[in-house]
Write a protein that holds these residues in place. Structure first.
Motif, PDB file in Angstrom:
ATOM      1  N   PHE A 107      -9.094  -3.185  13.244  1.00 21.90           N
ATOM      2  CA  PHE A 107      -8.491  -1.897  12.915  1.00 21.90           C
ATOM      3  C   PHE A 107      -7.723  -1.996  11.592  1.00 21.90           C
ATOM      4  O   PHE A 107      -7.819  -1.121  10.736  1.00 21.90           O
ATOM      5  N   ILE A 108      -6.986  -3.067  11.426  1.00 20.33           N
ATOM      6  CA  ILE A 108      -6.253  -3.293  10.165  1.00 20.33           C
ATOM      7  C   ILE A 108      -7.240  -3.406   9.010  1.00 20.33           C
ATOM      8  O   ILE A 108      -7.048  -2.811   7.950  1.00 20.33           O
ATOM      9  N   LEU A 152      -0.108  -7.585   6.086  1.00 21.29           N
ATOM     10  CA  LEU A 152      -1.174  -7.084   6.966  1.00 21.29           C
ATOM     11  C   LEU A 152      -2.224  -8.159   7.245  1.00 21.29           C
ATOM     12  O   LEU A 152      -2.713  -8.283   8.371  1.00 21.29           O
ATOM     13  N   PRO A 173      -9.656  -6.452  18.227  1.00 23.75           N
ATOM     14  CA  PRO A 173      -9.566  -4.997  17.999  1.00 23.75           C
ATOM     15  C   PRO A 173      -8.463  -4.617  17.010  1.00 23.75           C
ATOM     16  O   PRO A 173      -8.697  -3.827  16.085  1.00 23.75           O
ATOM     17  N   ILE A 174      -7.278  -5.198  17.151  1.00 22.87           N
ATOM     18  CA  ILE A 174      -6.176  -4.852  16.236  1.00 22.87           C
ATOM     19  C   ILE A 174      -6.496  -5.315  14.819  1.00 22.87           C
ATOM     20  O   ILE A 174      -6.310  -4.583  13.849  1.00 22.87           O
ATOM     21  N   ASN A 181      -8.947   0.186   8.319  1.00 21.96           N
ATOM     22  CA  ASN A 181      -8.128   1.343   7.978  1.00 21.96           C
ATOM     23  C   ASN A 181      -7.052   1.082   6.942  1.00 21.96           C
ATOM     24  O   ASN A 181      -6.583   2.009   6.294  1.00 21.96           O
ATOM     25  N   LEU A 182      -6.630  -0.168   6.826  1.00 19.03           N
ATOM     26  CA  LEU A 182      -5.524  -0.431   5.904  1.00 19.03           C
ATOM     27  C   LEU A 182      -5.944  -1.277   4.721  1.00 19.03           C
ATOM     28  O   LEU A 182      -5.502  -1.034   3.599  1.00 19.03           O
ATOM     29  N   GLU A 208      -2.533   6.153  -0.767  1.00 13.60           N
ATOM     30  CA  GLU A 208      -1.276   5.524  -1.203  1.00 13.60           C
ATOM     31  C   GLU A 208      -1.637   4.101  -1.608  1.00 13.60           C
ATOM     32  O   GLU A 208      -2.390   3.424  -0.899  1.00 13.60           O
ATOM     33  N   ILE A 246      -6.455   5.571   2.898  1.00 17.92           N
ATOM     34  CA  ILE A 246      -5.221   6.354   2.844  1.00 17.92           C
ATOM     35  C   ILE A 246      -4.823   6.507   1.388  1.00 17.92           C
ATOM     36  O   ILE A 246      -4.925   5.566   0.610  1.00 17.92           O
ATOM     37  N   LEU A 300      -1.667   0.353  -1.766  1.00 23.48           N
ATOM     38  CA  LEU A 300      -1.177  -0.735  -0.924  1.00 23.48           C
ATOM     39  C   LEU A 300      -0.574  -1.813  -1.822  1.00 23.48           C
ATOM     40  O   LEU A 300      -1.254  -2.343  -2.703  1.00 23.48           O
TER      41      LEU A 300
END
Lengths: 210, 210
Positions: A52-53, A74, A48-49, A56-57, A64, A62, A66
């Motif tokens: 999620f990374i 990450l 799950p983590i 979303n990242l 901005e 977002i 990376l």
């Protein structure tokens, strides 16, 4: 990552469009027929983590930029969760794990692609993986033009697919170089061959390991 | 991080409940009165990506245990974005940056608290910060019991506030040790003194730097 009651750890690598997902599915079918307990998974992701990374990242949600350093951090944060919470426990209980991308992709994309030192990546790799590495890494190889053409037909370009042709040349070159340096761990399959030949090659390879 | 046209980089550290937010606000007021261009910020956070990491990964929104290694990697991913996209550009154009927590907190929480080697954290620090460090670090110090009592009154406990008393003893000890090792960079303020005395101390400290 050996010893006889343990599972094997197999990774599938290559640039976009070489057919990694198809190869992953096929590997699952081959191992199932042999009654080998198998877990199919992917990176970045697999917990799950980590998912999620990834969602979303590592994808541009977002507003901005990376940085390459953050991308690397990450990737390894996601990998630590995946490796220690999912892959390692599975292997320890005798399950074979087949993973669509692993740390070779980090050497290829964040290393050769984005220019982060190979030694730095090796430092992360040895720490996060407790110095454990895949038993077998299958590299699906195709010229960049052909692979990207296939990837484009499939879906909207993701953040990596927006990179330049030269970026993917460096990524491909890195994969091939690693295969040349450590021929016992790596197997390169020509992904431009007809699909049934690629599958035959993959099957033979896995049967040698079962 | 010196040179005369550049801004200064000041960090405020200490365990939960010692009054870091109040000190940050006060520092901002003192510097404003002196017409020093100032940026007040915090870690983890300070950029959209870093705040996203703080809100969604460093706080328990996902049903999976975050490993200490991943926590460290995420902290430095957030820090890379904050330091390179916000702090460094501000300092380079003459702005003073005052930050609620920075890498000392990583030594204290992920290092002394969670048991990650100090050398490993130093390796990350020097890479992500290009070997640049705060000019001044103010440590607000109070016994753990008193500080946590104050923190509890304020809000719901976050993931760190759920830690044991011993955890915070190690965190506090680490802060004090660092201050002892590098007395030129660190200033310890006794946070159990009456608020106006703490503020007086902080004002004097900043005036020495302006």
């Amino acid at each position: 990552m050996s010893s006889h009651d343990k599972g094997r750890f197999i990774t599938i690598e290559g640039i976009e469009g070489v057919g990694k997902s198809t190869a992953l599915r096929l590997a699952g079918e081959v191992l199932k027929k042999e009654n080998v307990p198998t877990l199919l998974t992917r990176e970045p992701g697999g917990t799950p983590i980590a998912e999620f990374i990834r969602q979303n990242l590592l994808n541009p949600n977002i507003d901005e930029k990376l940085l390459p350093e953050s991308e690397l951090l990450l990737m390894f944060a996601a990998r630590a969760q995946h490796f220690k919470n999912v892959i390692l426990p599975a292997i320890n209980e005798g399950t074979w794990v087949v993973c669509d991308r692993f740390t070779d992709a980090t050497y290829a994309y964040q290393g050769a692609g984005r220019g982060i030192d190979r030694e730095r990546i090796a430092w992360f790799e040895s720490w996060v993986q407790n110095e454990m590495y895949p038993d077998l890494t299958i590299i699906l190889d195709a010229p960049v033009d052909i692979a990207l053409q296939r990837a484009k037909k499939r879906s909207l370009p993701d953040r990596f697919e927006q990179e330049t042709h030269q970026f993917f040349e460096r990524v491909r070159e890195c994969y091939l170089q690693r295969a040349e340096e450590w021929p016992t761990r790596y197997e390169v399959i020509d992904a431009t061959l007809p699909l049934d030949e690629v599958q035959e090659h993959l099957k033979n390879l896995l049967h040698r390991w079962v």
